[in-house]
Design a protein around this motif. Structure first.
Motif, PDB file in Angstrom:
ATOM      1  N   SER A 182      13.823 -11.713  32.790  1.00 28.80           N
ATOM      2  CA  SER A 182      12.564 -12.238  32.785  1.00 28.80           C
ATOM      3  C   SER A 182      11.662 -12.005  33.822  1.00 28.80           C
ATOM      4  N   GLY A 183      10.444 -11.264  33.877  1.00 24.33           N
ATOM      5  CA  GLY A 183       9.748 -10.872  35.183  1.00 24.33           C
ATOM      6  C   GLY A 183      10.196  -9.878  35.896  1.00 24.33           C
ATOM      7  N   VAL A 184      11.406  -9.097  35.747  1.00 24.26           N
ATOM      8  CA  VAL A 184      11.890  -8.170  36.279  1.00 24.26           C
ATOM      9  C   VAL A 184      11.311  -6.611  35.672  1.00 24.26           C
ATOM     10  N   LYS A 185      10.726  -6.054  36.711  1.00 24.82           N
ATOM     11  CA  LYS A 185      10.139  -4.796  36.194  1.00 24.82           C
ATOM     12  C   LYS A 185      11.129  -3.563  36.316  1.00 24.82           C
ATOM     13  N   LYS A 186      11.809  -3.409  37.453  1.00 22.94           N
ATOM     14  CA  LYS A 186      12.796  -2.222  37.668  1.00 22.94           C
ATOM     15  C   LYS A 186      13.952  -2.690  38.085  1.00 22.94           C
ATOM     16  N   ALA A 241      21.010 -18.414  37.791  1.00 25.90           N
ATOM     17  CA  ALA A 241      20.462 -19.085  38.754  1.00 25.90           C
ATOM     18  C   ALA A 241      19.933 -18.308  40.077  1.00 25.90           C
ATOM     19  N   VAL A 242      20.458 -17.408  40.361  1.00 22.28           N
ATOM     20  CA  VAL A 242      19.884 -16.440  41.386  1.00 22.28           C
ATOM     21  C   VAL A 242      18.551 -15.973  40.908  1.00 22.28           C
ATOM     22  N   LEU A 243      18.729 -15.228  39.812  1.00 23.22           N
ATOM     23  CA  LEU A 243      17.213 -14.612  39.245  1.00 23.22           C
ATOM     24  C   LEU A 243      16.230 -15.943  39.227  1.00 23.22           C
ATOM     25  N   ALA A 244      16.500 -16.999  38.735  1.00 19.88           N
ATOM     26  CA  ALA A 244      15.440 -17.930  38.417  1.00 19.88           C
ATOM     27  C   ALA A 244      14.980 -18.468  39.782  1.00 19.88           C
ATOM     28  N   SER A 245      15.822 -18.493  40.792  1.00 16.23           N
ATOM     29  CA  SER A 245      15.394 -18.893  42.028  1.00 16.23           C
ATOM     30  C   SER A 245      14.521 -17.938  42.874  1.00 16.23           C
ATOM     31  N   ILE A 246      14.882 -16.819  42.999  1.00 14.45           N
ATOM     32  CA  ILE A 246      14.205 -15.659  43.759  1.00 14.45           C
ATOM     33  C   ILE A 246      13.289 -14.924  42.955  1.00 14.45           C
ATOM     34  N   ARG A 247      13.099 -15.226  41.546  1.00 13.40           N
ATOM     35  CA  ARG A 247      12.190 -14.359  40.733  1.00 13.40           C
ATOM     36  C   ARG A 247      11.991 -12.922  41.299  1.00 13.40           C
ATOM     37  N   PRO A 248      12.920 -12.153  41.464  1.00 15.38           N
ATOM     38  CA  PRO A 248      12.664 -10.813  41.802  1.00 15.38           C
ATOM     39  C   PRO A 248      11.902  -9.729  40.769  1.00 15.38           C
ATOM     40  N   ILE A 292       9.103   1.081  45.282  1.00 18.03           N
ATOM     41  CA  ILE A 292       8.591  -0.041  45.600  1.00 18.03           C
ATOM     42  C   ILE A 292       7.114  -0.136  45.564  1.00 18.03           C
ATOM     43  N   GLN A 293       6.771  -1.131  44.696  1.00 14.14           N
ATOM     44  CA  GLN A 293       5.264  -1.366  44.555  1.00 14.14           C
ATOM     45  C   GLN A 293       4.769  -2.497  45.537  1.00 14.14           C
ATOM     46  N   SER A 294       3.365  -2.658  45.485  1.00 15.05           N
ATOM     47  CA  SER A 294       2.679  -3.833  46.210  1.00 15.05           C
ATOM     48  C   SER A 294       3.736  -5.146  45.899  1.00 15.05           C
ATOM     49  N   ASN A 295       3.635  -5.946  46.886  1.00 13.69           N
ATOM     50  CA  ASN A 295       4.247  -7.388  46.892  1.00 13.69           C
ATOM     51  C   ASN A 295       5.598  -7.389  46.102  1.00 13.69           C
ATOM     52  N   GLU A 296       6.382  -6.287  46.349  1.00 19.09           N
ATOM     53  CA  GLU A 296       7.720  -6.508  45.425  1.00 19.09           C
ATOM     54  C   GLU A 296       8.666  -7.579  45.938  1.00 19.09           C
ATOM     55  N   ILE A 297       9.231  -8.100  45.221  1.00 13.22           N
ATOM     56  CA  ILE A 297      10.303  -8.866  45.659  1.00 13.22           C
ATOM     57  C   ILE A 297      11.704  -8.350  45.169  1.00 13.22           C
ATOM     58  N   VAL A 298      12.361  -8.111  46.107  1.00 13.32           N
ATOM     59  CA  VAL A 298      13.786  -7.400  45.973  1.00 13.32           C
ATOM     60  C   VAL A 298      15.040  -8.059  46.042  1.00 13.32           C
ATOM     61  N   LEU A 299      15.879  -8.173  44.791  1.00 13.09           N
ATOM     62  CA  LEU A 299      17.201  -8.686  45.086  1.00 13.09           C
ATOM     63  C   LEU A 299      18.076  -7.480  44.977  1.00 13.09           C
ATOM     64  N   LEU A 345       5.164  -2.568  51.767  1.00 19.16           N
ATOM     65  CA  LEU A 345       4.743  -2.925  50.257  1.00 19.16           C
ATOM     66  C   LEU A 345       5.907  -4.101  49.933  1.00 19.16           C
ATOM     67  N   THR A 346       6.956  -4.124  50.698  1.00 16.23           N
ATOM     68  CA  THR A 346       7.602  -5.246  50.205  1.00 16.23           C
ATOM     69  C   THR A 346       7.459  -6.532  50.679  1.00 16.23           C
ATOM     70  N   LYS A 347       7.444  -7.463  49.935  1.00 18.60           N
ATOM     71  CA  LYS A 347       6.943  -8.948  50.213  1.00 18.60           C
ATOM     72  C   LYS A 347       8.365  -9.540  50.765  1.00 18.60           C
ATOM     73  N   SER A 348       9.258  -9.449  50.118  1.00 16.16           N
ATOM     74  CA  SER A 348      10.509 -10.309  50.476  1.00 16.16           C
ATOM     75  C   SER A 348      11.748  -9.456  49.938  1.00 16.16           C
ATOM     76  N   LEU A 349      13.090  -9.489  50.483  1.00 18.37           N
ATOM     77  CA  LEU A 349      14.352  -8.981  50.256  1.00 18.37           C
ATOM     78  C   LEU A 349      15.470 -10.142  50.454  1.00 18.37           C
ATOM     79  N   VAL A 350      16.281 -10.222  49.319  1.00 20.96           N
ATOM     80  CA  VAL A 350      17.392 -11.110  49.504  1.00 20.96           C
ATOM     81  C   VAL A 350      18.577 -10.267  49.083  1.00 20.96           C
ATOM     82  N   SER A 351      19.423 -10.071  50.007  1.00 23.04           N
ATOM     83  CA  SER A 351      20.508  -9.059  49.974  1.00 23.04           C
ATOM     84  C   SER A 351      21.996  -9.742  49.674  1.00 23.04           C
TER      85      SER A 351
END
Length: 230
Positions: free
Chosen positions: A176-180, A148-155, A43-50, A68-74
């Motif tokens: 697109s935009g996913v690092k890991k 659609a979930v990926l586009a909305s959350i932008r993890p 986990i890195q700084s400002n991580e947005i996790v799906l 370091l986690t900014k937000s999590l959607v499970s």
């Protein structure tokens, strides 16, 4: 209900959906052991996790509790587990307050029905979309479009454990935009050819097998330019 401290997370031991074998695995510190060793390191700084396949919310809590986690959607398909995940997150992280969210749905891409059958087993980790022998009952679960979930959350990171559904989920995913992508793979379920296809998919999109944070069936795919991705 018995509660235990498991790798810094307070978990409720609930025999209503945990078999004696399942409880033994948890108490022996073998449940999600590989994931728990690695998740805090990736986990890195400002991580947005799906998170896809939240189980009882153990890994969810480790993620959301990390500063370091900014937000999590499970997402979790098994409706029986939604109260457990919510309780685990609330007890260990606190009320959501926008930091975390839990959704009961199955993620799919392409043409998909509005809902699908989900087969509930006594051991929650064996529950799946596959009507394998031994399931106790069937639940209808709504379907949401993965892209659609990926586009909305932008993890920036995806954590996924869906008992063999990984190849179908990622086959046409827009990352697109996913690092890991931190993924448990299930070769016994999907077979060798599908395993090759899964790795080929990630390699073709410039994700590499990250040896430093992979253990056995738990694999981290890192984008080769992950520190430059926006």
């Amino acid at each position: 209900m018995e509660k235990i401290n498991y790798h810094g997370i307070e978990l409720a031991i609930d025999p209503s959906f945990m078999s004696p074998k399942m409880i033994e695995v948890i108490k022996a510190n073998r449940y999600e052991a590989q994931e728990s060793r690695q998740i805090g390191r990736i986990i890195q700084s400002n991580e947005i996790v799906l998170e896809i396949g939240a189980g009882i919310g153990f890994i969810s809590a480790l993620i959301a509790k990390n500063p370091l986690t900014k937000s999590l959607v499970s997402f979790e398909a098994n409706p029986v587990l939604i109260p457990q995940i919510t309780d685990t997150l609330t007890r260990n992280v606190g009320p959501s307050g926008g930091k975390w969210e839990v959704r009961n749905a199955v993620l799919m891409n392409g043409l998909a029905p509005e809902a699908v059958n989900f087969y509930i087993h006594k051991d929650f980790w064996a529950s799946s979309l596959d009507p394998a022998a031994g399931f106790e009952r069937t639940e209808r679960v709504k379907v949401e479009n993965f892209n659609a979930v990926l586009a909305s959350i932008r993890p920036t990171m995806i954590v996924c454990d869906i008992e063999g559904g990984e190849i179908e989920l990622f086959r046409n995913a827009d990352l697109s935009g996913v690092k890991k992508v931190f993924l448990e793979v299930h070769q016994r379920r999907i077979g060798r050819r599908a395993m090759k296809e899964l790795f080929d998919y990630f390699h073709a999109r410039d994700f590499h097998y990250d040896q430093a944070h992979s253990e056995g069936a738990v694999v981290l795919f890192s984008h080769v330019d992950r520190d430059k991705r926006q």
